[in-house]
Scaffold this motif. Structure first.
Motif, mmCIF file in Angstrom:
data_model
loop_
_atom_site.group_PDB
_atom_site.id
_atom_site.type_symbol
_atom_site.label_atom_id
_atom_site.label_comp_id
_atom_site.label_asym_id
_atom_site.label_seq_id
_atom_site.Cartn_x
_atom_site.Cartn_y
_atom_site.Cartn_z
ATOM 1 N N MET A 133 -4.264 5.559 15.410
ATOM 2 C CA MET A 133 -3.835 4.825 14.219
ATOM 3 C C MET A 133 -3.436 5.802 13.111
ATOM 4 N N ARG A 134 -4.207 6.861 12.927
ATOM 5 C CA ARG A 134 -3.909 7.813 11.858
ATOM 6 C C ARG A 134 -2.725 8.706 12.207
ATOM 7 N N ARG A 135 -2.467 8.896 13.473
ATOM 8 C CA ARG A 135 -1.229 9.590 13.832
ATOM 9 C C ARG A 135 -0.023 8.726 13.495
ATOM 10 N N ALA A 136 -0.161 7.412 13.704
ATOM 11 C CA ALA A 136 0.942 6.496 13.397
ATOM 12 C C ALA A 136 1.157 6.360 11.895
ATOM 13 N N GLU A 137 0.056 6.350 11.126
ATOM 14 C CA GLU A 137 0.135 6.214 9.670
ATOM 15 C C GLU A 137 -0.854 7.181 9.025
ATOM 16 N N PRO A 138 -0.452 8.429 8.820
ATOM 17 C CA PRO A 138 -1.375 9.450 8.301
ATOM 18 C C PRO A 138 -1.907 9.160 6.905
ATOM 19 N N GLY A 139 -1.224 8.336 6.128
ATOM 20 C CA GLY A 139 -1.621 8.109 4.751
ATOM 21 C C GLY A 139 -2.661 7.032 4.542
ATOM 22 N N GLN A 245 8.222 6.082 1.207
ATOM 23 C CA GLN A 245 7.972 7.097 2.231
ATOM 24 C C GLN A 245 6.509 7.131 2.682
ATOM 25 N N LEU A 246 5.643 6.406 1.998
ATOM 26 C CA LEU A 246 4.216 6.466 2.296
ATOM 27 C C LEU A 246 3.828 5.685 3.538
ATOM 28 N N ALA A 247 4.670 4.743 3.984
ATOM 29 C CA ALA A 247 4.328 3.921 5.156
ATOM 30 C C ALA A 247 5.581 3.678 5.970
ATOM 31 N N SER A 248 5.490 3.899 7.265
ATOM 32 C CA SER A 248 6.626 3.593 8.138
ATOM 33 C C SER A 248 6.482 2.219 8.772
ATOM 34 N N HIS A 249 5.246 1.758 9.005
ATOM 35 C CA HIS A 249 4.987 0.436 9.566
ATOM 36 C C HIS A 249 4.737 -0.589 8.451
ATOM 37 N N ILE A 250 4.811 -1.871 8.828
ATOM 38 C CA ILE A 250 4.247 -2.947 8.020
ATOM 39 C C ILE A 250 2.739 -2.901 8.227
ATOM 40 N N LEU A 251 1.986 -2.797 7.161
ATOM 41 C CA LEU A 251 0.528 -2.672 7.264
ATOM 42 C C LEU A 251 -0.099 -4.028 6.982
ATOM 43 N N GLU A 302 -4.067 0.757 -3.289
ATOM 44 C CA GLU A 302 -4.467 2.159 -3.333
ATOM 45 C C GLU A 302 -5.605 2.452 -2.369
ATOM 46 N N GLU A 303 -6.404 1.437 -2.026
ATOM 47 C CA GLU A 303 -7.414 1.621 -0.976
ATOM 48 C C GLU A 303 -6.743 1.762 0.386
ATOM 49 N N ILE A 304 -5.663 1.007 0.589
ATOM 50 C CA ILE A 304 -4.936 1.073 1.863
ATOM 51 C C ILE A 304 -4.137 2.368 1.964
ATOM 52 N N LEU A 305 -3.427 2.718 0.887
ATOM 53 C CA LEU A 305 -2.637 3.957 0.829
ATOM 54 C C LEU A 305 -3.033 4.696 -0.447
ATOM 55 N N PRO A 306 -4.005 5.603 -0.396
ATOM 56 C CA PRO A 306 -4.484 6.270 -1.611
ATOM 57 C C PRO A 306 -3.392 6.988 -2.406
ATOM 58 N N ALA A 307 -2.332 7.448 -1.740
ATOM 59 C CA ALA A 307 -1.266 8.163 -2.448
ATOM 60 C C ALA A 307 -0.498 7.266 -3.411
ATOM 61 N N LEU A 308 -0.696 5.950 -3.322
ATOM 62 C CA LEU A 308 -0.034 5.048 -4.271
ATOM 63 C C LEU A 308 -0.471 5.304 -5.712
ATOM 64 N N ARG A 309 -1.624 5.937 -5.888
ATOM 65 C CA ARG A 309 -2.088 6.242 -7.248
ATOM 66 C C ARG A 309 -1.090 7.127 -7.997
ATOM 67 N N ASP A 310 -0.295 7.875 -7.263
ATOM 68 C CA ASP A 310 0.655 8.805 -7.878
ATOM 69 C C ASP A 310 2.051 8.210 -8.035
ATOM 70 N N HIS A 311 2.201 6.891 -7.786
ATOM 71 C CA HIS A 311 3.510 6.261 -7.844
ATOM 72 C C HIS A 311 3.534 5.147 -8.883
ATOM 73 N N GLN A 312 4.718 4.926 -9.423
ATOM 74 C CA GLN A 312 4.901 3.956 -10.486
ATOM 75 C C GLN A 312 5.219 2.564 -9.940
ATOM 76 N N VAL A 313 4.685 1.541 -10.596
ATOM 77 C CA VAL A 313 5.070 0.155 -10.310
ATOM 78 C C VAL A 313 6.377 -0.121 -11.039
ATOM 79 N N SER A 314 7.367 -0.636 -10.314
ATOM 80 C CA SER A 314 8.665 -0.930 -10.945
ATOM 81 C C SER A 314 8.854 -2.416 -11.212
ATOM 82 N N ALA A 315 8.084 -3.281 -10.543
ATOM 83 C CA ALA A 315 8.254 -4.716 -10.752
ATOM 84 C C ALA A 315 6.997 -5.453 -10.310
ATOM 85 N N ILE A 316 6.788 -6.614 -10.899
ATOM 86 C CA ILE A 316 5.747 -7.541 -10.467
ATOM 87 C C ILE A 316 6.381 -8.923 -10.412
#
Length: 461
Positions: A133-139, A245-251, A302-316
């Motif tokens: 699983m982590r090879r498929a989605e390292p993040g 770029q943080l996810a290649s699959h639908i999670l 951010e629990e699912i993809l911790p690197a999201l903490r470093d990215h901006q929200v553009s819309a809600i």
């Protein structure tokens, strides 16, 4: 030439009430079978109700209730989309999905979910241990325990698809009446006379595809309702394009009895989406954004993809799903002249073409297919395929965040199904949907759209 009319005259084989995803697919199917079709909606533009907000995933139906009408319609709709998307110019992003367990209890459910998928005809699901699983989605976050892959879950454009369906219906003879609320109707034993705010529509068969208002429309037209609508609100957070770029699959999470849960996935437009929530409410019109809920959604993302903490929200944004007290779809032929298509919920985008096939069988009309039906091609607005700005003669960029050209805007304001609102223009071109949310392009858009919208952009609501 515009099909945009202010009244309909003559008699139609089929009148479809509701121009959401399902209504558009119904119009296409019946027009391709040779029926004369009218599609009626009370909004200024199509897709203005439940269909304007969804996760934009083409589902296989792997987790649908086994033997349900929903599962059958998703499978049929999925297959038809794969068959026709190329001819209509619609995108297909082959991402695949991972169903991820975040606890030992969820991990124990994975084998039964995979067996459910196989019973639903999705036989290529593949179990993944934690390392695979982590090879498929390292993040992925530290809490992920195990997963299984669903290779044929894909990403699509949620707005161009129904637009293409309705455009094909129009080019094969269908007529569209927007801004026309159905206020009543009667049947004389042969035909229906539907009373709308823009005149009377005569039809042999009426199909109620009114989404969030379907139960009330049944009560208005046939004096009964077999389900009660309970709108389910879903709130979404959309991250700026670098986050894709943080996810290649639908999670996907392990679903529960109420909801499929919070999804993290790329969008066809190059962003990363987190959502939806599942909040039942009584209000059928307003999907109010709640700051506390959106913060919780961001935290879960951010629990699912911790690197999201470093990215901006553009819309809600938020949308309403037409849920009912029943788990399955509420599709019923009351007699040979009236069919209800209700309770479609979150899987409508995937199932719409299959629903149309099913309703055609229920209608049992004697029709003659056109010998050479028209197949229009819609302009691509997906980030994963060539865009108009990359070709010559586009007239310049209007929306720089989304790289929307003047040629695209002008084309969306013309043709057989022109945009009649800013929301409709957004869904056709992506204008104002980027990081600045229209701050820089709104003045130019107000100039270009003058005289085209029911409510001018400069007019305050």
């Amino acid at each position: 030439m515009s099909n945009d009319v202010f009244a309909l005259s003559g008699r139609f084989d089929v009148a479809i009430i509701g121009a959401g995803i399902v209504g558009c697919a119904l119009a296409r199917r019946f027009a391709l079978e040779g029926a004369s079709v009218a599609i009626i909606d009370k909004a200024s533009d199509i897709l203005d109700g439940a269909s304007k907000g969804n996760s934009a995933i083409l589902h296989t139906g792997f987790d649908a209730p086994v033997g349900s009408l929903e599962q059958a319609c998703i499978a049929a709709g999925y297959a038809e989309y794969l068959e026709i998307h190329g001819r209509l110019g619609l995108p297909l992003i082959k991402s695949g999905a991972l169903v991820i367990a975040w606890s030992e209890e969820e991990k124990a459910l994975l084998p039964s979910l995979m067996e459910q998928a196989r019973q639903n005809g999705v036989a290529d699901v593949e179990p993944l241990g934690e390392a695979a699983m982590r090879r498929a989605e390292p993040g992925l976050g530290a809490g992920a325990r195990a997963a299984f892959r669903v290779p044929r879950e894909y990403l699509i454009d949620p707005w161009s698809a129904p637009f293409a369906y309705l455009l094909q219906a129009i080019e094969n003879g269908a007529q569209v009446l927007r801004g026309a609320e159905v206020t009543g109707g009667r049947r004389d034993g042969i035909d229906w006379s539907l009373e709308t705010s823009r005149g009377t529509v005569q039809a042999g068969l009426v199909i109620n595809a009114a989404g969030l208002w379907g139960d009330l429309l049944d009560e208005k037209l046939i004096g009964r309702r077999d389900f009660h609508m309970k709108p389910r609100k879903g709130q979404f957070v959309v991250y700026d394009k670098p986050a894709a770029q943080l996810a290649s699959h639908i999670l996907l999470p392990v679903p529960n009895k109420i909801t499929k849960g919070v999804v993290v996935c790329r969008t066809a437009f190059g962003n990363l989406l987190v959502g939806p929530t599942a909040e039942d409410q009584d209000d059928r019109e307003h999907a109010t954004l709640v700051p506390e809920t959106l913060e919780a959604l961001k935290k879960r993302g951010e629990e699912i993809l911790p690197a999201l903490r470093d990215h901006q929200v553009s819309a809600i944004y938020a949308g309403l799903r037409p849920a009912t007290e029943f788990k399955d779809y509420c599709i019923k032929a009351h007699d040979k002249s009236y069919i209800t298509v209700g309770g479609i919920r979150s899987t409508g985008l995937s199932a719409a073409l299959g629903i149309a096939q099913h309703v055609l069988k229920l209608a049992a009309l004697d029709l003659t297919k056109p010998a050479d039906p028209a197949w229009p091609v819609v302009s691509n607005i997906s980030e994963y395929f060539p865009r108009d700005w990359q070709s010559e003669g586009h007239g310049g960029i209007v929306c720089h965040c989304e790289m929307t050209t003047r040629r695209e805007v002008l084309a969306a304001l013309d043709g057989p199904l022109p945009a009649r609102s800013l929301a409709g223009l957004k869904r056709r071109t992506r204008v104002t949907m980027g990081r600045c949310q229209g701050f820089f392009c709104s003045a130019e858009l107000a100039r270009l759209t003058e005289g085209h919208f029911d409510r001018p952009m400069a007019e305050k609501a």
